[in-house]
Design an enzyme around this catalytic site. Structure first.
Site, PDB file in Angstrom:
ATOM      1  CD  GLU A 180      -2.988  -1.088   2.279  1.00 26.29           C
ATOM      2  OE1 GLU A 180      -2.838  -0.244   3.186  1.00 26.29           O
ATOM      3  OE2 GLU A 180      -3.934  -1.894   2.255  1.00 26.29           O
ATOM      4  CD  GLU A 296      -4.443  -5.867   3.871  1.00 22.86           C
ATOM      5  OE1 GLU A 296      -5.299  -5.038   4.271  1.00 22.86           O
ATOM      6  OE2 GLU A 296      -3.232  -5.719   4.064  1.00 22.86           O
TER       7      GLU A 296
END
Length: 384
Positions: A180, A296
């Site tokens: 991320e 995720e």
């Protein structure tokens, strides 16, 4: 991918197999879900010289289904999780199946990676995906590490140790550096996008020099629509990435996202980055044919029926996105007001449990057996 990070898992680059699922068209129910079987070590499987007949497989070349050298399967999706408190067994017991992939978190300053936990999960037959953070896990508060220090080689000793340990596992090992990197809390915080890219390449090059050809490199971003314009500057290059990855969340009423009062389905969360990669990726040098991992995913409680359906519909959604070949649940909580654990929500648990029994995300044992057979065959060739 000629110069890519992992090569030569099988002589042909891929092994052919047939799923041959009995009753694959039947829809399983929660009541029918089996108890989680005890995981079998990959190294315990010993096919004879002609394994196809024993495993119930057609001769090589008789089917178009493949498991590639970077674990891309063309006939289904690997199913996994980042488990609560790093313990995957309670989740597996609750949902009645083993996870194919388990997500773990480590710091770039840690020399013992994979550690005992990762090695145990590999021995029990799971694949491991480790995110190597640009943070000092060995220091209180785990402070950030500037990318320039990584580029300068200040962590090369620990990275060499990691690479050698990954190589010694003898199995494909998923690795991400600083997941991320496009997120607001990280973007331009530990360094510039250019420094992120240089750090990524530095790490991959070092792993390669240390013989970690079994490292499978997973480039992970948030996938949020507002962040898509940041992705070109964070792209390390096709020769440095095996899988593309992003997240698929619904955060309705999450206290860390005070303006999120709407509901986003799994497909609505997945689609923007997928479509951007397919449409605009080539313009920025991103190969859209690379396999995709939803790194995720999860939803907060959005009501009994809605929460159940959010998870239960995942397999059918995945069939519409052919590049997606792995999905991992984030079975954790951000805060008391932002909880994604399926074990504490009976509706989430029921939906995730049902989804996990779908044949599309519940690949048969023979697929894993072929992965292991290919790896041992490669090792045998190298010893000759």
């Amino acid at each position: 991918m000629g110069g890519g990070p992992i090569r030569g898992m099988a002589a042909t680059g891929a092994l052919l197999f047939a799923l041959g699922l009995a009753g694959a068209g039947d829809t399983p129910t929660v009541a029918d879900a089996p108890k989680a079987p005890k995981a079998r070590p990959l190294t315990a499987l010993r096919p004879p010289p002609n394994p196809e007949a024993l495993l119930g497989l057609p001769p090589v070349g008789a089917t178009g289904c493949t498991v590639s050298e970077i674990l891309e399967t063309s006939c289904g999706v690997w199913w996994g999780a980042s488990p609560y408190q790093d313990e995957v067994e309670p989740l597996e017991e609750a949902v009645g199946r083993n996870m194919d992939i388990v997500y773990t978190w480590r710091g770039i300053d840690q020399a013992r990676v994979p550690g005992e936990r990762e090695l145990r999960m590999i021995e029990e037959g799971r694949f491991v995906h480790t995110n190597i953070e640009a943070r000092r896990f060995g220091s209180p508060g785990r402070p950030d590490i500037p990318y320039r220090e990584i580029i300068a080689g200040e962590f090369d000793d620990s990275l060499r140790s990691q690479a050698r340990a990954v190589a010694e596992t003898g199995v494909p090992y998923f690795i991400t550096f600083d997941h991320e990197a496009d997120a607001n809390r990280r973007y331009n915080r530990r360094g510039t996008p250019e420094e992120f890219v240089e750090s990524w390449r530095h790490i991959v090059d070092l792993y390669r020099r240390e013989g970690a050809d079994n490292a499978v490199w997973v480039w992970n971003v948030t996938g949020w629509p507002d962040n898509l314009d940041r992705l070109p500057g964070l792209w390390p290059g096709n020769d440095y990435v095996d899988w593309l990855s992003w997240e698929a969340y619904n955060m309705t009423d999450c206290d860390s996202q005070p303006n999120w009062n709407h509901v986003v389905s799994f497909e609505e969360a997945l689609a923007p980055a997928y479509e951007w990669i397919q449409r605009e990726g080539p313009e920025h040098g991103i190969d859209p044919t690379k396999p995709v991992m939803i790194g995720e995913m999860g939803t907060t409680d959005i009501g009994a029926t809605e929460t159940y359906e959010w998870y239960a519909e995942i397999p059918e959604v995945l069939k519409r996105y052919e590049r997606v070949r792995a999905v991992k649940l984030w079975d954790n909580k951000v805060s008391e007001g932002c909880d994604f654990r399926v074990s504490v929500n009976p509706h989430a648990l029921r939906g995730f449990k049902l989804a996990g029994q779908d044949p599309y995300v519940n690949l048969p044992d023979r697929v894993r057996e072929l992965v292991d057979f290919a790896e041992r065959r490669k090792q045998g060739r190298e010893q000759d």
